[in-house]
Design a protein around this motif. Structure first.
Motif, PDB file in Angstrom:
ATOM      1  N   VAL A   1       0.833  -1.202   0.000  1.00  0.00           N
ATOM      2  CA  VAL A   1       0.000   0.000   0.000  1.00  0.00           C
ATOM      3  C   VAL A   1       0.870   1.255   0.000  1.00  0.00           C
ATOM      4  O   VAL A   1       0.603   2.228  -0.708  1.00  0.00           O
ATOM      5  CB  VAL A   1      -0.959  -0.023   1.201  1.00  0.00           C
ATOM      6  CG1 VAL A   1      -1.697   1.311   1.330  1.00  0.00           C
ATOM      7  CG2 VAL A   1      -1.968  -1.146   1.055  1.00  0.00           C
ATOM      8  N   ALA A   2       1.936   1.243   0.827  1.00  0.00           N
ATOM      9  CA  ALA A   2       2.837   2.396   0.880  1.00  0.00           C
ATOM     10  C   ALA A   2       3.528   2.622  -0.466  1.00  0.00           C
ATOM     11  O   ALA A   2       3.687   3.764  -0.915  1.00  0.00           O
ATOM     12  CB  ALA A   2       3.875   2.191   1.980  1.00  0.00           C
ATOM     13  N   GLN A   3       3.929   1.551  -1.128  1.00  0.00           N
ATOM     14  CA  GLN A   3       4.552   1.692  -2.440  1.00  0.00           C
ATOM     15  C   GLN A   3       3.583   2.268  -3.464  1.00  0.00           C
ATOM     16  O   GLN A   3       3.958   3.116  -4.281  1.00  0.00           O
ATOM     17  CB  GLN A   3       5.079   0.330  -2.916  1.00  0.00           C
ATOM     18  CG  GLN A   3       6.294  -0.160  -2.145  1.00  0.00           C
ATOM     19  CD  GLN A   3       6.753  -1.523  -2.608  1.00  0.00           C
ATOM     20  OE1 GLN A   3       6.042  -2.214  -3.336  1.00  0.00           O
ATOM     21  NE2 GLN A   3       7.935  -1.930  -2.174  1.00  0.00           N
TER      22      GLN A   3
ATOM     23  N   ALA B   1       3.267   5.937  -2.764  1.00  0.00           N
ATOM     24  CA  ALA B   1       4.460   6.645  -3.230  1.00  0.00           C
ATOM     25  C   ALA B   1       4.432   6.834  -4.750  1.00  0.00           C
ATOM     26  O   ALA B   1       4.775   7.903  -5.263  1.00  0.00           O
ATOM     27  CB  ALA B   1       5.720   5.886  -2.811  1.00  0.00           C
ATOM     28  N   GLU B   2       4.013   5.801  -5.470  1.00  0.00           N
ATOM     29  CA  GLU B   2       3.918   5.926  -6.920  1.00  0.00           C
ATOM     30  C   GLU B   2       2.873   6.974  -7.312  1.00  0.00           C
ATOM     31  O   GLU B   2       3.063   7.737  -8.268  1.00  0.00           O
ATOM     32  CB  GLU B   2       3.558   4.566  -7.541  1.00  0.00           C
ATOM     33  CG  GLU B   2       4.657   3.525  -7.449  1.00  0.00           C
ATOM     34  CD  GLU B   2       5.872   3.906  -8.268  1.00  0.00           C
ATOM     35  OE1 GLU B   2       5.706   4.602  -9.291  1.00  0.00           O
ATOM     36  OE2 GLU B   2       6.991   3.515  -7.904  1.00  0.00           O
TER      37      GLU B   2
ATOM     38  N   VAL C   1       3.325  14.655  -8.633  1.00  0.00           N
ATOM     39  CA  VAL C   1       4.423  15.624  -8.758  1.00  0.00           C
ATOM     40  C   VAL C   1       4.794  15.829 -10.228  1.00  0.00           C
ATOM     41  O   VAL C   1       5.003  16.957 -10.690  1.00  0.00           O
ATOM     42  CB  VAL C   1       5.632  15.143  -7.937  1.00  0.00           C
ATOM     43  CG1 VAL C   1       6.856  15.999  -8.241  1.00  0.00           C
ATOM     44  CG2 VAL C   1       5.322  15.202  -6.448  1.00  0.00           C
ATOM     45  N   GLU C   2       4.877  14.728 -10.973  1.00  0.00           N
ATOM     46  CA  GLU C   2       5.211  14.846 -12.392  1.00  0.00           C
ATOM     47  C   GLU C   2       4.125  15.609 -13.151  1.00  0.00           C
ATOM     48  O   GLU C   2       4.415  16.422 -14.032  1.00  0.00           O
ATOM     49  CB  GLU C   2       5.386  13.448 -12.997  1.00  0.00           C
ATOM     50  CG  GLU C   2       6.618  12.716 -12.468  1.00  0.00           C
ATOM     51  CD  GLU C   2       6.748  11.328 -13.054  1.00  0.00           C
ATOM     52  OE1 GLU C   2       5.803  10.905 -13.768  1.00  0.00           O
ATOM     53  OE2 GLU C   2       7.769  10.668 -12.803  1.00  0.00           O
ATOM     54  N   MET C   3       2.843  15.350 -12.811  1.00  0.00           N
ATOM     55  CA  MET C   3       1.760  16.061 -13.480  1.00  0.00           C
ATOM     56  C   MET C   3       1.804  17.561 -13.154  1.00  0.00           C
ATOM     57  O   MET C   3       1.600  18.400 -14.038  1.00  0.00           O
ATOM     58  CB  MET C   3       0.418  15.460 -13.060  1.00  0.00           C
ATOM     59  CG  MET C   3      -0.787  16.047 -13.794  1.00  0.00           C
ATOM     60  SD  MET C   3      -2.313  15.182 -13.417  1.00  0.00           S
ATOM     61  CE  MET C   3      -2.458  15.570 -11.675  1.00  0.00           C
ATOM     62  N   ALA C   4       2.080  17.904 -11.887  1.00  0.00           N
ATOM     63  CA  ALA C   4       2.194  19.318 -11.518  1.00  0.00           C
ATOM     64  C   ALA C   4       3.359  19.982 -12.241  1.00  0.00           C
ATOM     65  O   ALA C   4       3.256  21.148 -12.680  1.00  0.00           O
ATOM     66  CB  ALA C   4       2.366  19.449 -10.001  1.00  0.00           C
TER      67      ALA C   4
END
Length: 303
Positions: free
Chosen positions: A192-194, A197-198, A204-207
């Motif tokens: 779930v954490a992975q 994170a993805e 972040v990439e979209m922003a």
């Protein structure tokens, strides 16, 4: 005399029948068969277990003095399960399936030291010993990522230990490997954490892409404004007039296509002079001029 002769004949007949009966049961007492997939170990009541192993077929024995013991030499499966701890103190349950058979040359030793239930005496102990010693060398995660290597180590260890007891291992494989509830829950939380994170990485990439697009768009608008300023400085208000005319043309085309706009022909009485005097004197040409002025004013506002 006749009675005596009859008694002698009857005695001879009884002795003959007894002899024939003895000869008839003699093979059943003195012979034994070894079926396919079996071997016989002979126990001599005087000297003990013989080193010679009898193969398939019919063999002779001395009644009471020689007692054959039959052993199955076919491959048989054995499933061993054990629960132990890993190097990082995680509890795992491991199942190992083995195909085994006794060594034919070692059957006399097996009969002397272990007995006919040799598999129940030996296999559980050596399998548990090898599996626990092997699992303790790996972390819980390594048992999954290096399962082939773990299986190879367990197989070699069990083969070497079984060989000491004259047992041949034809195949050894790990069938099941399960973890405790705590470790399973930890794996689920890690997944779930992975995933989170993805997802954050994607956001972040979209922003960043949106920021780059905004910068590019702003640079384009600034360049367009610069070009317009230069054109105005060079040609004055001519550019604005051209833009105004183009906008008026577009508005006129839009009004012409609209079903709610009606054009009145000049010089015809359409009985629309309901306001009297001043409105009648204005005429249709004034209405057209007012419409054009309205279009130009709208275009100017748009610019």
């Amino acid at each position: 005399m006749a009675a005596t002769s009859a008694d002698k004949v009857l005695t001879l007949l009884s002795r003959a029948s007894l002899g024939l009966g003895g000869l008839a049961i003699l093979p059943a007492i003195c012979l034994f068969d070894v079926d396919g997939g079996q071997r016989a170990v002979m126990l001599n009541m005087l000297t003990g277990v013989e080193d010679k192993v009898r193969g398939e077929g019919t063999h002779f024995r001395v009644p009471w003095l020689m007692q054959p013991k039959l052993y199955n030499i076919r491959m048989r499966p054995k499933l061993i399960q054990t629960t132990t701890g890993t190097k990082d103190l995680q509890i795992v349950t491991i199942h190992v399936r083995m195909l085994f058979r006794p060594s034919v040359e070692g059957l006399p030793t097996i009969h002397k030291t272990l007995g006919e239930d040799y598999d129940e005496r030996v296999l559980p102990s050596i399998a548990n010993e090898v599996m626990k010693a092997t699992v303790a060398q790996y972390n819980a995660e390594q048992l999954l990522t290096q399962r082939e290597q773990v299986s190879h180590v367990i197989r070699d260890g069990i083969i070497q230990r079984a060989k000491q007891f004259n047992i041949v291992m034809d195949d050894i494989s790990i069938t099941h490997l399960t973890y405790g509830k705590e470790f399973a829950r930890a794996i689920e939380e890690k997944q779930v954490a992975q995933q989170d994170a993805e997802r954050q990485k994607f956001l972040v990439e979209m922003a960043d892409q949106e920021r780059q697009a905004t910068i590019t768009r702003s640079e384009g608008e600034a360049e367009a404004a610069k070009l317009i300023s230069e054109a105005l400085a060079k040609h004055g208000k001519g550019l604005i007039d051209v833009r105004r005319i183009d906008a008026a043309k577009d508005i006129a085309e839009s009004l012409a296509k609209s079903p709610n706009v009606m054009y009145l022909p000049a010089g015809q009485q359409m009985l629309l002079n309901v306001a009297g005097g001043a409105a009648a004197s204005s005429g249709p040409h004034d209405a057209v001029r007012r419409g054009a002025a309205l279009a130009l004013g709208t275009a100017g506002a748009a610019l």
